[in-house]
Design a protein around this motif. Sequence first.
Motif, PDB file in Angstrom:
ATOM      1  N   PHE A   3       2.370   5.078  -9.981  1.00 16.62           N
ATOM      2  CA  PHE A   3       3.185   5.832  -9.039  1.00 16.62           C
ATOM      3  C   PHE A   3       3.840   7.015  -9.738  1.00 16.62           C
ATOM      4  O   PHE A   3       4.370   6.891 -10.842  1.00 16.62           O
ATOM      5  CB  PHE A   3       4.285   4.959  -8.432  1.00 16.62           C
ATOM      6  CG  PHE A   3       3.787   3.972  -7.426  1.00 16.62           C
ATOM      7  CD1 PHE A   3       3.581   2.650  -7.783  1.00 16.62           C
ATOM      8  CD2 PHE A   3       3.534   4.366  -6.121  1.00 16.62           C
ATOM      9  CE1 PHE A   3       3.117   1.731  -6.859  1.00 16.62           C
ATOM     10  CE2 PHE A   3       3.074   3.459  -5.188  1.00 16.62           C
ATOM     11  CZ  PHE A   3       2.861   2.137  -5.560  1.00 16.62           C
ATOM     12  N   GLY A  56       0.783  -1.228   0.000  1.00 19.66           N
ATOM     13  CA  GLY A  56       0.000   0.000   0.000  1.00 19.66           C
ATOM     14  C   GLY A  56       0.810   1.270   0.000  1.00 19.66           C
ATOM     15  O   GLY A  56       0.239   2.370   0.083  1.00 19.66           O
ATOM     16  N   LYS A  57       2.119   1.161  -0.100  1.00 22.97           N
ATOM     17  CA  LYS A  57       3.002   2.332  -0.074  1.00 22.97           C
ATOM     18  C   LYS A  57       3.816   2.413  -1.354  1.00 22.97           C
ATOM     19  O   LYS A  57       3.938   1.440  -2.104  1.00 22.97           O
ATOM     20  CB  LYS A  57       3.967   2.253   1.119  1.00 22.97           C
ATOM     21  CG  LYS A  57       3.291   2.126   2.466  1.00 22.97           C
ATOM     22  CD  LYS A  57       2.554   3.389   2.840  1.00 22.97           C
ATOM     23  CE  LYS A  57       2.014   3.309   4.262  1.00 22.97           C
ATOM     24  NZ  LYS A  57       1.277   4.565   4.631  1.00 22.97           N
ATOM     25  N   GLY A  58       4.393   3.586  -1.595  1.00 25.10           N
ATOM     26  CA  GLY A  58       5.309   3.712  -2.703  1.00 25.10           C
ATOM     27  C   GLY A  58       6.687   3.195  -2.306  1.00 25.10           C
ATOM     28  O   GLY A  58       7.021   3.132  -1.132  1.00 25.10           O
ATOM     29  N   PRO A  59       7.504   2.824  -3.282  1.00 30.15           N
ATOM     30  CA  PRO A  59       8.867   2.378  -2.982  1.00 30.15           C
ATOM     31  C   PRO A  59       9.676   3.506  -2.339  1.00 30.15           C
ATOM     32  O   PRO A  59       9.428   4.686  -2.599  1.00 30.15           O
ATOM     33  CB  PRO A  59       9.442   2.018  -4.356  1.00 30.15           C
ATOM     34  CG  PRO A  59       8.255   1.823  -5.235  1.00 30.15           C
ATOM     35  CD  PRO A  59       7.204   2.763  -4.716  1.00 30.15           C
ATOM     36  N   ALA A  60      10.663   3.126  -1.529  1.00 30.70           N
ATOM     37  CA  ALA A  60      11.548   4.091  -0.891  1.00 30.70           C
ATOM     38  C   ALA A  60      12.982   3.591  -0.994  1.00 30.70           C
ATOM     39  O   ALA A  60      13.232   2.392  -0.861  1.00 30.70           O
ATOM     40  CB  ALA A  60      11.160   4.301   0.569  1.00 30.70           C
ATOM     41  N   PHE A  78       9.038   8.507  -4.167  1.00 29.62           N
ATOM     42  CA  PHE A  78       7.784   8.063  -4.749  1.00 29.62           C
ATOM     43  C   PHE A  78       6.581   8.579  -3.968  1.00 29.62           C
ATOM     44  O   PHE A  78       6.620   8.704  -2.737  1.00 29.62           O
ATOM     45  CB  PHE A  78       7.723   6.539  -4.795  1.00 29.62           C
ATOM     46  CG  PHE A  78       8.563   5.941  -5.891  1.00 29.62           C
ATOM     47  CD1 PHE A  78       9.933   5.815  -5.758  1.00 29.62           C
ATOM     48  CD2 PHE A  78       7.974   5.523  -7.079  1.00 29.62           C
ATOM     49  CE1 PHE A  78      10.707   5.275  -6.777  1.00 29.62           C
ATOM     50  CE2 PHE A  78       8.728   4.989  -8.103  1.00 29.62           C
ATOM     51  CZ  PHE A  78      10.102   4.863  -7.949  1.00 29.62           C
ATOM     52  N   GLY A  79       5.505   8.812  -4.703  1.00 31.39           N
ATOM     53  CA  GLY A  79       4.235   9.145  -4.093  1.00 31.39           C
ATOM     54  C   GLY A  79       3.527   7.898  -3.589  1.00 31.39           C
ATOM     55  O   GLY A  79       4.032   6.785  -3.740  1.00 31.39           O
ATOM     56  N   PRO A  80       2.323   8.064  -3.011  1.00 36.05           N
ATOM     57  CA  PRO A  80       1.611   6.933  -2.414  1.00 36.05           C
ATOM     58  C   PRO A  80       0.903   6.034  -3.413  1.00 36.05           C
ATOM     59  O   PRO A  80       0.450   4.950  -3.059  1.00 36.05           O
ATOM     60  CB  PRO A  80       0.587   7.609  -1.504  1.00 36.05           C
ATOM     61  CG  PRO A  80       0.331   8.923  -2.169  1.00 36.05           C
ATOM     62  CD  PRO A  80       1.645   9.338  -2.771  1.00 36.05           C
TER      63      PRO A  80
END
Lengths: 116, 113
Positions: free
Chosen positions: B90, A41-45, B104-106
């Motif tokens: 994304f 549910g999150k974007g990559p980091a 990156f965004g959500p």
Amino acid sequence: QQQVKQSPQSLIVQKGGISIINCAYENTAFDYFPWYQQFPGKGPALLIAIRPDVSEKKEGRFTISFNKSAKQFSLHIMDSQPGDSATYFCAASMYGAGGSNYKLTFGKGTLLTVNP
Amino acid sequence: DAGITQSPRHKVTETGTPVTLRCHQTENHRYMYWYRQDPGHGLRLIHYSYGVKDTDKGEVSDGYSVSRSKTEDFLLTLESATSSQTSVYFCAISELPTSNEQFFGPGTRLTVL
């Protein structure tokens, strides 16, 4: 043409074990190799990144090993924890490239599950 | 989290309808990107922008167009949505050449029926 090949697709490790994810690239012009971590549910980091002037980079429990001659790099997670359970992506690009020539190419990802 | 927002976060639409996804950043970064994420394919670059009104195609650009009229906004448009465009989208930003890191965004989950 897939320029960055990542393996395995999925990995199950026991708590405290070592997780190893491998990537291979084709384009010899690549000189920046990051690893991204993505929780559901999150974007990559960005997790950690390496450039080919060193063969290894360590940040806490996470280590990148780089083999320029083999065109391979890998992520090692020491003392794996359930909180490390996530999808991991390797990537490659030309460092500092700007203009219209810059692109970050991602591997297909590895789903890591760390069992308690 | 870096100052990136995406809207809408979820959308269900029908085949043939136009769809626009918005990415907004407060970091004043020069580079912005649109990716799609699909099981078994990882992250694939659709389009990217290296400045206001400067855009270029990625590896999966067919069926998509983009626009960037302001530094902070990058729009992705599906002119006529198809079921194959069902995906999670994304947005990302970076401040090349100072740093290669992409933030990156959500994400936006798009379903095309």
